[in-house]
Design a protein around this motif. Structure first.
Motif, short mmCIF file in Angstrom:
data_model
loop_
_atom_site.label_atom_id
_atom_site.label_comp_id
_atom_site.label_asym_id
_atom_site.label_seq_id
_atom_site.Cartn_x
_atom_site.Cartn_y
_atom_site.Cartn_z
N ARG A 1 0.87 -1.18 0.00
CA ARG A 1 0.00 0.00 0.00
C ARG A 1 0.91 1.22 0.00
N LEU A 2 0.44 2.28 -0.60
CA LEU A 2 1.21 3.51 -0.65
C LEU A 2 0.59 4.53 0.29
N ASN A 3 1.40 5.34 0.89
CA ASN A 3 0.92 6.38 1.80
C ASN A 3 0.89 7.71 1.07
N SER A 4 0.44 8.72 1.77
CA SER A 4 0.28 10.00 1.09
C SER A 4 1.13 11.08 1.73
N GLY A 5 1.74 11.86 0.87
CA GLY A 5 2.35 13.13 1.23
C GLY A 5 3.56 13.11 2.13
N GLY A 6 4.18 14.28 2.18
CA GLY A 6 5.28 14.56 3.09
C GLY A 6 6.38 13.54 3.05
N ILE A 7 6.67 12.97 4.20
CA ILE A 7 7.77 12.02 4.30
C ILE A 7 7.29 10.61 4.65
N ASN A 8 6.02 10.32 4.41
CA ASN A 8 5.50 9.02 4.81
C ASN A 8 5.10 8.14 3.63
N GLY A 9 5.80 8.24 2.54
CA GLY A 9 5.49 7.39 1.39
C GLY A 9 6.17 6.04 1.51
N LYS B 1 17.97 17.93 -10.44
CA LYS B 1 19.29 18.42 -10.81
C LYS B 1 20.03 18.89 -9.56
N ASP B 2 21.29 18.46 -9.46
CA ASP B 2 22.22 18.92 -8.43
C ASP B 2 21.75 18.69 -7.00
N LEU B 3 21.24 17.47 -6.73
CA LEU B 3 20.87 17.11 -5.37
C LEU B 3 22.15 16.72 -4.63
N ALA B 4 22.45 17.43 -3.56
CA ALA B 4 23.71 17.26 -2.83
C ALA B 4 23.49 16.45 -1.56
N VAL B 5 24.57 15.88 -1.06
CA VAL B 5 24.54 15.18 0.22
C VAL B 5 24.09 16.17 1.29
N GLY B 6 23.11 15.77 2.09
CA GLY B 6 22.55 16.63 3.12
C GLY B 6 21.35 17.44 2.66
N GLU B 7 20.95 17.26 1.41
CA GLU B 7 19.83 18.03 0.86
C GLU B 7 18.63 17.12 0.65
N GLN B 8 17.43 17.70 0.72
CA GLN B 8 16.18 16.95 0.57
C GLN B 8 15.14 17.80 -0.15
N LEU B 9 14.38 17.17 -1.03
CA LEU B 9 13.23 17.77 -1.68
C LEU B 9 11.99 17.09 -1.10
N THR B 10 10.93 17.85 -0.81
CA THR B 10 9.74 17.25 -0.21
C THR B 10 8.48 17.62 -0.97
N GLY B 11 7.44 16.87 -0.72
CA GLY B 11 6.14 17.14 -1.32
C GLY B 11 5.82 16.19 -2.44
N TYR B 12 4.82 16.55 -3.22
CA TYR B 12 4.42 15.78 -4.39
C TYR B 12 5.22 16.33 -5.58
N LEU B 13 6.38 15.78 -5.82
CA LEU B 13 7.27 16.31 -6.87
C LEU B 13 6.66 16.04 -8.24
N GLY B 14 6.48 17.09 -9.01
CA GLY B 14 5.90 16.98 -10.34
C GLY B 14 4.39 17.11 -10.38
N ARG B 15 3.77 17.40 -9.24
CA ARG B 15 2.31 17.58 -9.22
C ARG B 15 2.00 19.05 -9.53
N ASP B 16 0.96 19.28 -10.29
CA ASP B 16 0.56 20.66 -10.60
C ASP B 16 -0.08 21.31 -9.41
#
Length: 176
Positions: free
Chosen positions: A113-121, A161-176
């Motif tokens: 099962r898949l979860n929703s949002g944030g950091i709980n996928g 692009k250019d994701l570095a060690v110690g960096e994080q992107l959050t949310g629904y990436l690519g969602r309008d």
């Protein structure tokens, strides 16, 4: 430098499946650090709240490194025994019999099962090797899954692009 992301096709729409929180960090022990591992990456596959209780089959995360040259994904002990590591075998096939480092990989979870949002996928863990002194990586990511009692679904492929060690992107990436 700050990481960025964008859909590969600006017109792509997905209502069900998305790439979620994605980050790179120095390897944290335990378990023991694998040889040649420069960093570890985590990446979530997520769904909106309305699909939170839905069973999915063959949840696949397909990643391809675009830079730097020589960088590769490698298995990570946090990957879990239920995840299948696939390396390209021909133009449309995946070999799940070897755990070789590769610039292109498909991680497949047969059923979850898949979860929703944030950091709980549904989190997938990989290692990274071949990173330069300033460790950052650019790559593409896309997810697919089969819904039980419904049709196939896919995320919009994104480029990070250019994701570095110690960096994080959050949310629904690519969602309008």
């Amino acid at each position: 430098m700050t990481a960025t992301y964008a859909k590969e096709d600006a017109n792509c729409k997905s209502d069900i499946l998305f790439i979620g929180t994605t980050g790179i960090r120095k390897f944290v022990t335990p378990p023991a650090k694998p040889a040649h591992l420069d960093a570890e990456m985590y990446i979530d596959v997520i769904v909106p709240a309305g699909f939170k209780g839905v069973d999915f089959e063959n949840i696949c995360l397909i990643l391809e490194i675009k830079g730097p040259t020589g960088a590769k994904f490698m298995p990570n002990p946090r990957m879990g025994s239920g995840v299948h590591w696939g390396i390209p075998s021909g133009s449309t096939m995946w070999d799940e019999t070897t755990l070789s480092p590769t610039p292109r990989v498909r991680l497949r979870n047969p059923h979850d099962r898949l979860n929703s949002g944030g950091i709980n996928g549904l989190s997938f863990w990989l290692g990274l090797s071949g990173l330069p002194t300033t460790p950052m990586v650019s790559f593409t990511a896309a997810a697919t899954a089969d819904r039980v009692s419904a049709s196939n679904t896919a995320s919009c492929p994104i480029k990070i692009k250019d994701l570095a060690v110690g960096e994080q992107l959050t949310g629904y990436l690519g969602r309008d």
